[in-house]
Design an enzyme around this catalytic site. Structure first.
Site, PDB file in Angstrom:
ATOM      1  N   GLU A  82       0.829  -1.217   0.000  1.00 15.23           N
ATOM      2  CA  GLU A  82       0.000   0.000   0.000  1.00 15.23           C
ATOM      3  C   GLU A  82       0.861   1.263   0.000  1.00 15.23           C
ATOM      4  OE1 GLU A  82      -2.855   0.187  -0.818  1.00 15.23           O
ATOM      5  OE2 GLU A  82      -3.143  -1.967  -0.670  1.00 15.23           O
TER       6      GLU A  82
HETATM    7  C1  LIG Z   1       2.716  -9.465  -0.102  1.00 15.43           C
HETATM    8  C2  LIG Z   1       2.536  -8.326  -1.049  1.00 15.43           C
HETATM    9  C3  LIG Z   1       1.273  -7.999  -1.498  1.00 15.43           C
HETATM   10  C4  LIG Z   1       1.100  -6.955  -2.423  1.00 15.43           C
HETATM   11  N1  LIG Z   1      -0.161  -6.699  -2.912  1.00 15.43           N
HETATM   12  C5  LIG Z   1      -0.296  -5.812  -3.947  1.00 15.43           C
HETATM   13  C6  LIG Z   1      -1.539  -5.658  -4.617  1.00 15.43           C
HETATM   14  O1  LIG Z   1      -2.549  -6.288  -4.273  1.00 15.43           O
HETATM   15  N2  LIG Z   1      -1.594  -4.813  -5.678  1.00 15.43           N
HETATM   16  C7  LIG Z   1      -0.521  -4.100  -6.110  1.00 15.43           C
HETATM   17  O2  LIG Z   1      -0.643  -3.354  -7.070  1.00 15.43           O
HETATM   18  N3  LIG Z   1       0.681  -4.224  -5.487  1.00 15.43           N
HETATM   19  C8  LIG Z   1       0.817  -5.053  -4.407  1.00 15.43           C
HETATM   20  N4  LIG Z   1       2.034  -5.206  -3.795  1.00 15.43           N
HETATM   21  C9  LIG Z   1       3.147  -4.403  -4.236  1.00 15.43           C
HETATM   22  C10 LIG Z   1       3.544  -3.356  -3.213  1.00 15.43           C
HETATM   23  O3  LIG Z   1       2.577  -2.338  -3.148  1.00 15.43           O
HETATM   24  C11 LIG Z   1       4.951  -2.855  -3.578  1.00 15.43           C
HETATM   25  O4  LIG Z   1       5.832  -3.901  -3.213  1.00 15.43           O
HETATM   26  C12 LIG Z   1       5.321  -1.578  -2.910  1.00 15.43           C
HETATM   27  O5  LIG Z   1       4.525  -0.524  -3.367  1.00 15.43           O
HETATM   28  C13 LIG Z   1       6.799  -1.221  -3.121  1.00 15.43           C
HETATM   29  O6  LIG Z   1       7.155  -1.344  -4.464  1.00 15.43           O
HETATM   30  P1  LIG Z   1       8.450  -2.237  -4.861  1.00 15.43           P
HETATM   31  O7  LIG Z   1       8.317  -3.534  -4.158  1.00 15.43           O
HETATM   32  O8  LIG Z   1       8.576  -2.243  -6.316  1.00 15.43           O
HETATM   33  O9  LIG Z   1       9.657  -1.496  -4.195  1.00 15.43           O
HETATM   34  P2  LIG Z   1      10.446  -0.260  -4.834  1.00 15.43           P
HETATM   35  O10 LIG Z   1       9.475   0.748  -5.351  1.00 15.43           O
HETATM   36  O11 LIG Z   1      11.485  -0.777  -5.761  1.00 15.43           O
HETATM   37  O12 LIG Z   1      11.144   0.342  -3.545  1.00 15.43           O
HETATM   38  C14 LIG Z   1      12.324  -0.198  -2.959  1.00 15.43           C
HETATM   39  C15 LIG Z   1      12.811   0.786  -1.895  1.00 15.43           C
HETATM   40  O13 LIG Z   1      13.096   2.048  -2.510  1.00 15.43           O
HETATM   41  C16 LIG Z   1      12.325   3.075  -1.922  1.00 15.43           C
HETATM   42  N5  LIG Z   1      11.900   4.008  -2.952  1.00 15.43           N
HETATM   43  C17 LIG Z   1      11.298   3.717  -4.118  1.00 15.43           C
HETATM   44  N6  LIG Z   1      11.042   4.848  -4.802  1.00 15.43           N
HETATM   45  C18 LIG Z   1      11.479   5.861  -4.048  1.00 15.43           C
HETATM   46  C19 LIG Z   1      11.499   7.281  -4.193  1.00 15.43           C
HETATM   47  N7  LIG Z   1      10.981   7.875  -5.254  1.00 15.43           N
HETATM   48  N8  LIG Z   1      12.035   8.023  -3.203  1.00 15.43           N
HETATM   49  C20 LIG Z   1      12.551   7.428  -2.125  1.00 15.43           C
HETATM   50  N9  LIG Z   1      12.568   6.099  -1.916  1.00 15.43           N
HETATM   51  C21 LIG Z   1      12.034   5.326  -2.870  1.00 15.43           C
HETATM   52  C22 LIG Z   1      11.148   2.376  -1.272  1.00 15.43           C
HETATM   53  O14 LIG Z   1      10.600   3.131  -0.177  1.00 15.43           O
HETATM   54  C23 LIG Z   1      11.785   1.060  -0.825  1.00 15.43           C
HETATM   55  O15 LIG Z   1      12.422   1.231   0.414  1.00 15.43           O
HETATM   56  C24 LIG Z   1       2.207  -6.219  -2.849  1.00 15.43           C
HETATM   57  C25 LIG Z   1       3.482  -6.540  -2.383  1.00 15.43           C
HETATM   58  C26 LIG Z   1       3.661  -7.585  -1.517  1.00 15.43           C
HETATM   59  C27 LIG Z   1       5.052  -7.947  -1.067  1.00 15.43           C
END
Ligand SMILES: Cc1cc2nc3c(=O)[nH]c(=O)nc-3n(C[C@H](O)[C@H](O)[C@H](O)COP(=O)(O)OP(=O)(O)OC[C@H]3O[C@@H](n4cnc5c(N)ncnc54)[C@H](O)[C@@H]3O)c2cc1C
Length: 619
Positions: free
Chosen positions: A454
């Site tokens: 989220e």
């Molecule tokens: C169990 C699970 C259920 C999920 N369910 C859903 C779902 O139902 N629908 C859906 O759409 N998604 C879902 N997700 C996805 C989830 O919302 C994302 O994992 C989350 O938004 C983070 O994106 P990412 O994993 O690509 O991490 P990234 O975006 O790659 O982030 C990695 C790190 O970098 C930081 N970061 C990234 N961008 C920036 C920035 N601009 N400035 C500073 N820091 C930054 C982040 O805070 C984090 O610490 C789910 C994920 C999991 C693990």
């Protein structure tokens, strides 16, 4: 762990504390038995909590460890959920538990948000993985309810609100996580509001399951030639199985699960990779409502609700971990009392007698109860919006402003602290807590995701400092600080809590000063300092809020305790004393961290920015 152990209910909740918050602290009674909550009286609210708790202990608690151990499986392109999930899903709707907060027009009971949020907390605490299936069906229904066309409402709402069909929210793609605006899933216009959807979404919760006959995916996609970034995204209703106009099922809609994630926690919740239109280029979606490029704003409706739910998931899981640790600490005998530390023959005492265990228990209690109060405060403001809108729009605007401000706090602080509370619960158990024989190791693993999905907690912190603080020219923050300031003025000479109120005043000053510092960084072009400070500022505001609400509760508990008859009121007296001590502990041990955070930020240290990338490690 044996199968019979895995099937035990280990869910615990403190209904006395929930009822205190509802009826004594937030004075829910004043909102009941009149519009829009005519059908709700104090007895109905109390009964709903009691019945939900019983349902959770009987149905959801016993399948929590089962879901964790079995997890979900992908067999022949279909997801199989753990044993008992399908039956529990049917039961939660039959028992009316999921309908508590739903609009009566769609078969719900129209309860106030403050009650709905506690019902959700109970469900989440009993089984945080299971809750995702009905939670998403409800979230999707709310989006269609608000933004859908009359036809879409007629076609989808009853099926979603009643749980007949499941739902998902599909934002994340392999290269588009936090950076949602870079999503590449495309939508090619066919006719009317029908589009062909093509793309891959990952991490989709409930992306497939064997519980409901159909799943309504809400998919963010870019209509051909749509503008770049989030402004070009539109939201589509994409059923797993196409639906006829009478609601009957047609043929499958070219949506396939290619994999499921194997995770650290919430293993009973299926997290799927979904391919839309990639097998046959035949995935049909319809635009939500009839507005193009409004997808992010529409999805935000779902995300706001989901963010609150994630915070509440945190409170539920942390609360049951705390209560389990408390139960263990009362039973586990170890070592003599410190008063007899030199006497090898001294009787062994329960570990709850040891100072450090008491410290851990009180920290968990203060955090769980304080964060629960914060979530209820958010819900109370949203009930007030509902009551006042159209009658006193200025007052409604104030309450809406507080909702907006508190959402990132509830999502982030609750989720961060849930993990820490669970870790403390393990520490309280000692070695037993690290084993699968006890429930807290699962709670700890389950709780980690709350700070990630989220929108990670940093995304929430940026939402707070970048969007919420400047809203209404900073008025939301001013009104929040004004409310805390009024409490401080009113209670600074409180006979037993005056010193704690002084701690609150220091924290209040530190938050105001840091908000000014953030503004100064914005205005002087030192933008890089803002994200560096954002998480810390969110924590400062959260700790201030929680400290305030705990002290408010303690003042009320003190009055209630003073009014008790001298004899025969043991449990009530103990309860009120507990509220007092939790507030004092938080005020003296945790509130001072706010000032310390302000001091750190005041040093404007840039080391995390200045360190060269290759200097993090030379390997
Ligand atoms: C169990 C699970 C259920 C999920 N369910 C859903 C779902 O139902 N629908 C859906 O759409 N998604 C879902 N997700 C996805 C989830 O919302 C994302 O994992 C989350 O938004 C983070 O994106 P990412 O994993 O690509 O991490 P990234 O975006 O790659 O982030 C990695 C790190 O970098 C930081 N970061 C990234 N961008 C920036 C920035 N601009 N400035 C500073 N820091 C930054 C982040 O805070 C984090 O610490 C789910 C994920 C999991 C693990």
């Amino acid at each position: 762990m044996s199968t019979s152990q895995a099937n035990q209910n280990r869910f615990r909740a403190d209904l006395r504390e929930m009822k205190f918050l509802l009826f004594d602290q937030f004075r829910l009674g004043e909102l009941l038995e009149k519009a829009p909550f005519e059908a709700w009286g104090v007895d109905e609210v109390a009964m709903t909590l009691d019945q939900t708790y019983k349902f959770c202990c009987d149905v959801l608690g016993p399948i929590n460890a089962v879901g964790d151990r079995q997890g979900c499986k992908l067999e022949n392109g279909k997801v199989i959920t753990p044993e008992g999930f399908k039956e529990a899903y049917a039961q939660i709707y039959e028992a009316g538990v999921k309908g508590v907060g739903v609009d009566p027009e769609y078969g719900g009971q129209g309860a106030p948000q403050v009650l709905t949020i506690l019902v959700e907390e109970l469900i989440c605490g009993a089984n945080p993985a299971f809750v995702m299936y009905p939670g998403l069906a409800r979230g999707v229904a709310e989006v269609i309810h608000i933004f859908g066309t009359a036809r879409q409402k007629a076609l989808y709402l009853n099926a979603l609100y009643s749980g007949k069909w499941g739902g998902t929210m599909c934002l994340t793609e392999p290269h588009a996580g936090s950076d949602v605006g870079s999503a590449r899933t495309s939508a090619r216009h066919i006719e009317g509001n029908r589009y062909k959807i093509k793309g891959t979404k990952i991490f989709i919760t409930g992306g497939d399951q064997d519980i409901t006959e159909n799943i309504i995916h809400l998919v963010l996609a870019r209509i051909d030639n749509g503008p770049p970034g989030t402004k070009g995204l539109s939201l589509f209703i994409v059923p797993k199985v196409r639906t006829n106009e009478d609601g009957s099922l047609d043929k499958p809609n070219d949506v396939f699960v290619s994999a499921i994630e194997h995770k650290m926690g919430i293993n009973g919740s299926a997290t799927c990779v979904l391919n839309f239109g990639q097998e046959n280029d035949d995935c049909i979606g319809e635009l939500v409502g009839d507005v193009e490029h409004a997808g992010m704003a529409q999805m935000f409706k779902l995300m706001n609700g989901a963010r609150i739910l994630v915070g509440v998931q945190g409170v539920g899981v942390a609360s049951t971990a705390y209560l389990n640790a408390l139960e263990y600490a009362r039973e586990r005998l170890q070592g003599p009392s410190i008063n007899h530390w030199k006497d090898p023959m001294a009787p062994r005492v329960a570990i709850i007698e040891h100072a450090d265990v008491r410290r851990m228990l009180l920290e968990m209690k203060a955090k769980v109860e304080g964060i629960r109060a914060l979530a209820i405060k958010l819900a109370w403001h949203s009930d007030m919006v509902h009551i006042l809108k159209g009658k006193d729009d200025q007052a409604a605007q104030y309450h809406q402003g507080q909702v907006d401000l508190l959402v990132p706090l509830v999502k982030s602080y609750a989720s961060d602290q849930a993990f820490r509370v669970c870790e403390l619960a393990i520490q309280t158990y000692g070695g037993a807590g690290f084993t699968k024989d006890y429930p807290v190791e699962q709670s700890c693993r389950d709780a980690k995701i709350f700070s990630i999905y989220e929108g990670t907690n940093h995304i929430q912190a940026m939402d707070l400092v970048g969007r919420k603080l400047p809203q209404r020219g900073g008025q939301n923050l001013q009104e929040f600080l004004g409310d805390v300031g009024n409490f401080i003025q009113q209670h600074k000479n409180h006979p037993t809590l005056g010193a704690c109120v002084a701690e609150l005043a220091a924290a209040h000053e530190a938050v105001s000063g840091t908000a000014m510092r953030l503004l100064m960084w914005f205005q002087s072009g030192r933008m890089q300092m803002v994200p560096l400070a954002a998480n810390r500022f969110l924590e400062m505001m959260s700790v201030l809020s929680v400290g305030w609400l705990l002290l408010q509760g303690a003042v009320i508990a003190g009055e209630k305790e003073a009014a008790l008859p001298a004899e025969g009121s043991g449990p009530d007296r103990a309860f009120y004393k507990g509220k007092h001590h939790a507030a004092v502990y938080f005020a003296k041990h945790i509130l001072p961290e706010v000032k310390s955070h302000a001091d750190v930020l005041g040093r404007e240290d840039r080391s995390a920015l200045d360190i060269p990338n290759d200097a993090f490690a030379t390997v």
